[in-house]
Design an enzyme around this catalytic site. Structure first.
Site, short mmCIF file in Angstrom:
data_model
loop_
_atom_site.label_atom_id
_atom_site.label_comp_id
_atom_site.label_asym_id
_atom_site.label_seq_id
_atom_site.Cartn_x
_atom_site.Cartn_y
_atom_site.Cartn_z
CB THR A 107 116.03 136.16 73.63
OG1 THR A 107 115.47 135.52 74.78
CG2 THR A 107 115.45 135.55 72.37
CE LYS A 108 114.83 137.28 79.38
NZ LYS A 108 114.35 138.65 79.70
CB VAL B 100 114.16 130.28 71.37
CG1 VAL B 100 113.85 131.65 70.76
CG2 VAL B 100 114.19 129.23 70.27
CE1 TYR B 101 113.03 133.95 79.13
CE2 TYR B 101 114.50 132.37 80.18
CZ TYR B 101 113.74 133.51 80.24
OH TYR B 101 113.69 134.24 81.41
CB SER B 102 119.01 130.32 77.14
OG SER B 102 119.19 129.48 76.02
#
Length: 244
Positions: free
Chosen positions: A153-154, A149-151
Site C-alpha cells: 500500500t505504501k 500488504v502494508y508495504s
C-alpha cells in the site's frame, strides 16, 4: 512565521508522527486541523498546540468510511496543506493473510488518502497553491517479511505521489512523500515490540530508531516554501537504510 495564514489538515494526528507534525506546523504559524478516531487523544494534541500559542481544532473521522471522509473534507474548509499520515500497520505472512484485514489495510492506506486528496485538491488548484505530503515507509523499497500488504500500500502511495504531482503541480500544487525508517511510535512498538523495533533500528546506518519529531521535521520542510522546487519526490528519512 512561514506558514502564517495557511490551514493544514493532518490525518492520524492524535499520536506519533502525525501529532508531532501537527505541533510543528502549528508552531510555524498554520491553523491545524487535527484528525483521527480518538477524540480524547485528538483533544490532547490540540491542547498541546494551543498551550504553545498555536491554533488547532479536532475533527473526528473514520477515513475508511467514505461518508465520514467527505464530512471531514467539508468541515476542514479551505486546506492549503494536506498530510496523508493515517495508516494501519498489520503484519502477517502472505500465506496466512486473511481477506478481511487485507481489505481493511487497502481501505485505510490507499482508498482513504486517494479520496481525501481528490476532495481537497480542487480547492488548492483553484487557489493556485498547495502542498500535499504523503507518509510512506522504507518498507516500500525494502522487502520485510510479514509486511507484504502494508508495504504494497505504501509503494502504491509513492506511485500516487508521482501521478498527483504530474496532475496538480502545473496548477501550483506540490505533492511529495516522506518515507520514514523505523520510528519509535506506539503503532510500531505494538506491532514489533521494543526488542523487535530496536533490532530494525540497528540495521540503519545510524543504528537507532527515529523519533517522531525527526520525521515530522521533514514533513514540515516539504509543506513549506523551503521545498518550493520539490514535487513528485520521495524523501527517504530512514537513516540510510535504503541507501546502503
Amino acid at each position: 512565521m512561514e506558514l502564517t495564514g495557511k490551514t493544514a489538515l493532518v490525518t492520524g494526528s492524535t499520536a506519533g508522527i502525525g501529532a508531532e507534525a501537527a505541533r510543528l506546523l502549528a508552531a510555524a504559524g498554520a491553523e491545524v486541523v487535527v484528525s483521527g478516531r480518538n477524540a480524547e487523544r485528538g483533544a490532547a494534541t490540540v491542547r498541546s498546540i494551543t498551550d504553545e500559542g498555536g491554533r488547532g481544532r479536532f475533527l473526528a473521522a473514520d477515513l475508511t468510511d467514505l461518508d465520514s471522509l467527505h464530512q471531514l473534507a467539508a468541515a476542514a474548509g479551505e486546506v492549503d496543506i494536506l498530510v496523508n499520515n493515517a495508516a494501519v500497520f498489520p503484519g502477517a505472512p502472505t500465506v496466512t493473510q486473511d481477506v478481511e484485514s487485507f481489505d481493511a489495510v487497502l481501505a485505510a492506506n490507499i482508498r482513504a488518502p486517494y479520496f481525501l486528496t481528490a476532495a481537497l485538491a480542487p480547492g488548492m488548484i483553484a487557489r493556485g497553491s498547495g502542498s500535499i505530503v504523503n507518509v510512506s515507509t522504507m518498507a516500500a523499497k525494502v522487502g520485510m517479511p510479514g509486511l507484504s500488504v502494508y508495504s504494497a500500500t505504501k509503494a502504491a502511495l509513492e506511485s500516487l505521489t508521482r501521478t498527483w504531482a504530474a496532475e496538480f503541480s502545473p496548477a501550483g500544487v506540490r505533492v511529495n512523500t516522506v518515507a520514514p525508517g523505523p520510528t519509535r511510535t506506539d503503532m510500531v512498538l505494538a506491532a514489533m515490540g521494543e526488542e523487535g523495533a530496536q533490532q530494525i533500528g540497528k540495521t540503519t546506518l545510524l543504528g537507532r530508531l527515529a523519533t517522531p519529531r525527526e520525521i515530522a521535521e521533514v514533513i514540515l520542510f516539504l509543506a513549506s516554501d523551503r521545498a518550493a522546487y520539490l514535487t513528485g519526490a520521495t524523501i527517504a528519512a530512514d537513516a540510510g537504510r535504503t541507501a546502503a
